[in-house]
Design a protein around this motif. Structure first.
Motif, PDB file in Angstrom:
ATOM      1  N   PRO A 117       9.659 -11.944   5.096  1.00  0.00           N
ATOM      2  CA  PRO A 117       8.215 -11.676   5.062  1.00  0.00           C
ATOM      3  C   PRO A 117       7.878 -10.379   5.789  1.00  0.00           C
ATOM      4  O   PRO A 117       8.503 -10.042   6.798  1.00  0.00           O
ATOM      5  CB  PRO A 117       7.618 -12.883   5.790  1.00  0.00           C
ATOM      6  CG  PRO A 117       8.682 -13.929   5.747  1.00  0.00           C
ATOM      7  CD  PRO A 117       9.975 -13.200   5.777  1.00  0.00           C
ATOM      8  N   PRO A 118       6.901  -9.645   5.293  1.00  0.00           N
ATOM      9  CA  PRO A 118       6.487  -8.411   5.968  1.00  0.00           C
ATOM     10  C   PRO A 118       5.676  -8.726   7.216  1.00  0.00           C
ATOM     11  O   PRO A 118       5.045  -9.781   7.316  1.00  0.00           O
ATOM     12  CB  PRO A 118       5.626  -7.712   4.911  1.00  0.00           C
ATOM     13  CG  PRO A 118       5.043  -8.848   4.120  1.00  0.00           C
ATOM     14  CD  PRO A 118       6.122  -9.898   4.068  1.00  0.00           C
ATOM     15  N   THR A 120       3.063  -7.030   8.134  1.00  0.00           N
ATOM     16  CA  THR A 120       1.671  -6.875   7.703  1.00  0.00           C
ATOM     17  C   THR A 120       1.654  -6.654   6.197  1.00  0.00           C
ATOM     18  O   THR A 120       2.663  -6.270   5.602  1.00  0.00           O
ATOM     19  CB  THR A 120       0.991  -5.674   8.393  1.00  0.00           C
ATOM     20  OG1 THR A 120       1.722  -4.475   8.081  1.00  0.00           O
ATOM     21  CG2 THR A 120       0.939  -5.874   9.900  1.00  0.00           C
ATOM     22  N   VAL A 121       0.502  -6.893   5.592  1.00  0.00           N
ATOM     23  CA  VAL A 121       0.330  -6.635   4.163  1.00  0.00           C
ATOM     24  C   VAL A 121      -0.947  -5.826   3.955  1.00  0.00           C
ATOM     25  O   VAL A 121      -1.895  -5.937   4.737  1.00  0.00           O
ATOM     26  CB  VAL A 121       0.244  -7.945   3.347  1.00  0.00           C
ATOM     27  CG1 VAL A 121       1.544  -8.704   3.404  1.00  0.00           C
ATOM     28  CG2 VAL A 121      -0.910  -8.813   3.824  1.00  0.00           C
ATOM     29  N   VAL A 123      -3.808  -5.735   1.694  1.00  0.00           N
ATOM     30  CA  VAL A 123      -4.434  -6.594   0.693  1.00  0.00           C
ATOM     31  C   VAL A 123      -5.023  -5.782  -0.452  1.00  0.00           C
ATOM     32  O   VAL A 123      -4.964  -6.189  -1.616  1.00  0.00           O
ATOM     33  CB  VAL A 123      -5.519  -7.470   1.350  1.00  0.00           C
ATOM     34  CG1 VAL A 123      -6.224  -8.331   0.307  1.00  0.00           C
ATOM     35  CG2 VAL A 123      -4.908  -8.347   2.435  1.00  0.00           C
ATOM     36  N   MET A 126      -2.836  -5.264  -3.483  1.00  0.00           N
ATOM     37  CA  MET A 126      -2.282  -6.441  -4.150  1.00  0.00           C
ATOM     38  C   MET A 126      -2.990  -6.700  -5.479  1.00  0.00           C
ATOM     39  O   MET A 126      -4.117  -6.238  -5.697  1.00  0.00           O
ATOM     40  CB  MET A 126      -2.430  -7.672  -3.251  1.00  0.00           C
ATOM     41  CG  MET A 126      -1.484  -7.692  -2.066  1.00  0.00           C
ATOM     42  SD  MET A 126      -1.672  -9.224  -1.110  1.00  0.00           S
ATOM     43  CE  MET A 126      -0.073  -9.311  -0.312  1.00  0.00           C
ATOM     44  N   CYS A 130      -3.872 -12.258  -5.932  1.00  0.00           N
ATOM     45  CA  CYS A 130      -3.441 -12.342  -4.535  1.00  0.00           C
ATOM     46  C   CYS A 130      -4.617 -12.081  -3.594  1.00  0.00           C
ATOM     47  O   CYS A 130      -4.758 -12.749  -2.561  1.00  0.00           O
ATOM     48  CB  CYS A 130      -2.319 -11.343  -4.265  1.00  0.00           C
ATOM     49  SG  CYS A 130      -0.808 -11.658  -5.203  1.00  0.00           S
ATOM     50  N   ALA A 193       4.297  -8.489  -4.298  1.00  0.00           N
ATOM     51  CA  ALA A 193       3.011  -8.831  -3.688  1.00  0.00           C
ATOM     52  C   ALA A 193       2.736 -10.329  -3.802  1.00  0.00           C
ATOM     53  O   ALA A 193       2.217 -10.951  -2.866  1.00  0.00           O
ATOM     54  CB  ALA A 193       1.890  -8.034  -4.351  1.00  0.00           C
ATOM     55  N   ASP A 196       4.749 -12.147  -1.205  1.00  0.00           N
ATOM     56  CA  ASP A 196       4.157 -11.997   0.128  1.00  0.00           C
ATOM     57  C   ASP A 196       2.928 -12.895   0.285  1.00  0.00           C
ATOM     58  O   ASP A 196       2.758 -13.566   1.310  1.00  0.00           O
ATOM     59  CB  ASP A 196       3.766 -10.536   0.373  1.00  0.00           C
ATOM     60  CG  ASP A 196       4.975  -9.621   0.493  1.00  0.00           C
ATOM     61  OD1 ASP A 196       6.086 -10.132   0.738  1.00  0.00           O
ATOM     62  OD2 ASP A 196       4.803  -8.395   0.334  1.00  0.00           O
ATOM     63  N   ALA A 197       2.073 -12.897  -0.737  1.00  0.00           N
ATOM     64  CA  ALA A 197       0.872 -13.732  -0.673  1.00  0.00           C
ATOM     65  C   ALA A 197       1.238 -15.209  -0.644  1.00  0.00           C
ATOM     66  O   ALA A 197       0.616 -16.005   0.075  1.00  0.00           O
ATOM     67  CB  ALA A 197      -0.039 -13.433  -1.865  1.00  0.00           C
TER      68      ALA A 197
END
Length: 254
Positions: A117-118, A120-121, A123, A126, A130, A193, A196-197
């Motif tokens: 997992p990252p 941070t993402v 958003v 995305m 997501c 993405a 990750d979500a």
């Protein structure tokens, strides 16, 4: 006060007593009837109680487990100090636990053993689906936290249940399957993405649900991968409870 599904006070003289352990572990109709015969009911009361058991539990009580019973009792708290306990509702939450288990298994398969997992993402970069699920997750967190602070436990369970059932499982997971089942390079960015979500939803959703269903949530949370440089807590009980993220993901969805 716990009452039966018909609103009657639970009493040995009525023969409508339900042992919580029988709900947790399950019990057959024959064993329920045997319990009645071991009591001190007179013949007329015994016959009425037997017919009631046969009508309410024709197949006995299936094994529901502690998590489903706990969640059901908490969800009933809007009924002031009286709870009309319907075992069918507990059974429904047991089935819901199975659905959550399957959702985590799906995530573990599609994330893959090499997924990290990252930290941070972003958003805004995305896909819309997501952005949407993270937005409604944020709202569910806000509703749950505010309900707990106001001691409105029924509202908290409703917010968590609705998000897991109707938004994550019924919509988001189904919507991202075309990305996750397609190995085309064209969708590589969207696929990453979605992973990750999905991880954010599973990790946050389990921590959000943990006070209500502590046992199975602990095991499922331990399965999830953690960001590479994060300091993983030894237990979900020690991890931070989710809080609202001050990000306007709704604008990103427009």
């Amino acid at each position: 006060m716990i009452r039966d599904a018909h609103g009657r006070k639970i009493s040995k003289s009525l023969g409508n007593v339900i042992d919580p352990l029988d709900v947790i572990n399950g019990i057959t109709l024959e064993e329920l009837l045997k319990r009645l015969e071991e009591g001190n009911l007179d013949p007329n009361e015994l016959e009425i109680a037997r017919e009631g058991k046969k009508k309410d539990f024709p197949d006995g009580i299936p094994e529901c487990g502690t998590n489903a019973l706990r969640f059901a009792l908490i969800s009933y708290t809007s009924q002031s100090d009286k709870i009309n306990l319907d075992i069918k509702r507990v059974v429904g939450y047991r089935q819901w636990c199975n659905k959550l288990w399957n959702a985590i298994r799906f995530a573990m398969v599609k994330l893959g053993g090499q997924y990290t997992p990252p930290a941070t993402v972003v958003v805004s970069q995305m896909p819309p689906i997501c952005k949407w699920i993270l937005s409604v997750l944020n709202k569910a967190i806000g509703k749950t936290v505010s309900s707990l602070e106001a001691y409105k436990f029924t509202d908290a369970t409703s917010a968590i249940y609705s998000w897991w059932q109707y938004q994550l499982c019924d919509v988001f997971i189904e919507a991202i399957k075309p990305y996750l089942f397609n190995d085309s390079q064209e969708f590589e960015s969207a696929r990453a993405a979605c992973r990750d979500a999905l991880w954010i939803c599973q990790d946050t959703g389990l921590r959000l649900l943990h006070p209500f269903m502590p046992y199975v949530r602990e095991e499922l949370w331990q399965w999830l991968p953690q960001p590479k440089y994060s300091c993983r807590k030894g237990s979900i009980m020690l991890s931070e409870y989710p809080s609202v993220v001050k990000v306007n993901t709704q604008d990103d969805c427009k």
